[in-house]
Design an enzyme around this catalytic site. Structure first.
Site, short mmCIF file in Angstrom:
data_model
loop_
_atom_site.label_atom_id
_atom_site.label_comp_id
_atom_site.label_asym_id
_atom_site.label_seq_id
_atom_site.Cartn_x
_atom_site.Cartn_y
_atom_site.Cartn_z
N CYS A 7 0.85 -1.19 0.00
CA CYS A 7 0.00 0.00 0.00
C CYS A 7 0.88 1.24 0.00
CB CYS A 7 -0.93 0.00 1.21
SG CYS A 7 -2.15 1.34 1.21
N CYS A 43 -1.81 4.02 7.11
CA CYS A 43 -2.85 4.18 8.13
C CYS A 43 -2.43 3.45 9.40
CB CYS A 43 -4.18 3.66 7.62
SG CYS A 43 -4.75 4.48 6.11
N CYS A 99 -4.22 0.06 10.32
CA CYS A 99 -4.39 -0.94 9.25
C CYS A 99 -4.32 -2.36 9.82
CB CYS A 99 -3.31 -0.77 8.20
SG CYS A 99 -3.42 -1.98 6.85
#
Length: 347
Positions: free
Chosen positions: A69, A73, A76
């Site tokens: 990714c 975040c 996650c």
């Protein structure tokens, strides 16, 4: 304060147990040789005994074909622990096995699914599932940052639903969470993708993870303006080995909110008719999740315990170790009008 102290103690204990258990499991073999559309020893999991659940039809499946990714975040729960992606033909074989076992809906996720091969790998899977497998519903979950209009021109007609993750309508909050890349505006991407969905006739959906940084926010006005077909609202979830515990790539403890805080957020947005809430309990047991090796992941124990790959043992055997709770799946509204042809949308 008591909630956080209890949470830290619980994480420490679970982490110790998880570490002991992991010593009895072999790590996934990313050097597996793919022959004739079949992945040899894809799972790398030994023959361990486990209580089997009754056979389940894989009506709706979430395939996380990549873990990579471009966002970071902090909460996650499916992190970049490997960079492995199955060859396209092998992935298609696995999807065919799922269709033959009764799959009606496939959702592609990650990681960020538009990152691998600039979205072309994803597009070919989407087209295969809709055209060749004739699945009623094909959907994608993305952070929206890597999507280009040309992808819609090429593959949009084959996609039923595109969900974009957005946790806040305050750009600074998104940055604190880690839902950002460089100077790009996450919110600009969100509105741009929404417009493309309308233009190319793809149902638009929003996913939000409610956590300590956004649980006091009121998003009703913006969600109403964007008008998604569904707004999935998740309570921030801890998964050992992913975002909690010593082997995790994220430390999500600081993002966790209490059930009461989550309910307060839901109450504040009770007027939003497209809102679909999911507490930790609903999330943990009610999804059929396939990882990058096409192994079902059992999250009922608070971590992701993999089955053998469906490419090695077939869907029927692997799904017995998925931990899937079909009653909870139906209770959370997992089965809905999920084909854009049946939604009656005005484009």
């Amino acid at each position: 304060m008591f909630f956080l102290m209890f949470l830290r103690f619980w994480i420490a204990i679970k982490s110790m147990i998880s570490s002991l258990i992991s010593n009895f499991h072999l790590k996934s073999d990313e050097r597996s040789i793919v022959r004739g559309g079949r992945a040899s020893s894809v799972s790398g999991i030994p023959d361990t005994k486990k209580e089997e659940r009754p056979a389940t039809t894989p009506t709706s499946v979430n395939y996380h074909f990549t873990r990579k990714c471009n966002y970071k975040c902090g909460f996650c729960f499916h992190t970049a622990k490997t960079s492995f992606v199955l060859p396209l033909e092998v992935a298609m074989k696995g999807l065919t096995l799922l269709k033959e076992a009764g799959m009606e809906k496939i959702n592609f996720s990650g990681g960020e699914p538009f990152l691998h091969e600039k979205g072309d790998f994803l597009g070919r899977l989407v087209q295969f599932c809709k055209v060749d497998l004739q699945l009623p519903s094909v959907s994608v979950v993305s952070n929206g940052s890597m999507i280009k209009e040309n992808w819609f021109r090429k593959y949009g007609e084959h996609l039923d639903i595109l969900a974009v993750s957005c946790d806040s309508f305050n750009e600074d909050t998104n940055k604190l969470i880690g839902r950002t890349q460089g100077r790009k505006s996450h919110l600009d991407n969100l509105y741009r993708v929404r417009d493309w969905c309308r233009q190319y006739k793809v149902a638009f959906k929003i996913n939000s993870v409610i956590n300590t940084f956004n649980n006091d926010e009121d998003m009703a006005e913006q969600i109403t303006q964007l008008n998604p077909v569904r707004w999935k609202v998740f309570q921030c979830l801890l998964i050992f080995g992913e975002n909690a515990g010593e082997d995790a790539l994220r430390e999500a403890e600081r993002f966790v909110i209490s059930p009461e805080q989550f309910q307060d957020f839901l109450d504040r947005h009770s007027s939003v008719t497209c809102l679909v809430p999911e507490s930790n309990q609903k999330m943990r047991d009610s999804y059929l999740i396939l990882d990058e090796y096409m192994r079902f992941l059992d999250c009922t124990g608070g971590r992701k315990d993999p089955s053998k790959s469906i490419l090695d043992v077939g869907v029927g055997e692997a799904i017995c170790f998925s931990g899937f709770d079909e009653k909870m799946f139906l209770k959370r509204g997992g089965k809905y009008v999920w084909s854009k042809a049946d939604m009656g949308l005005e484009w």
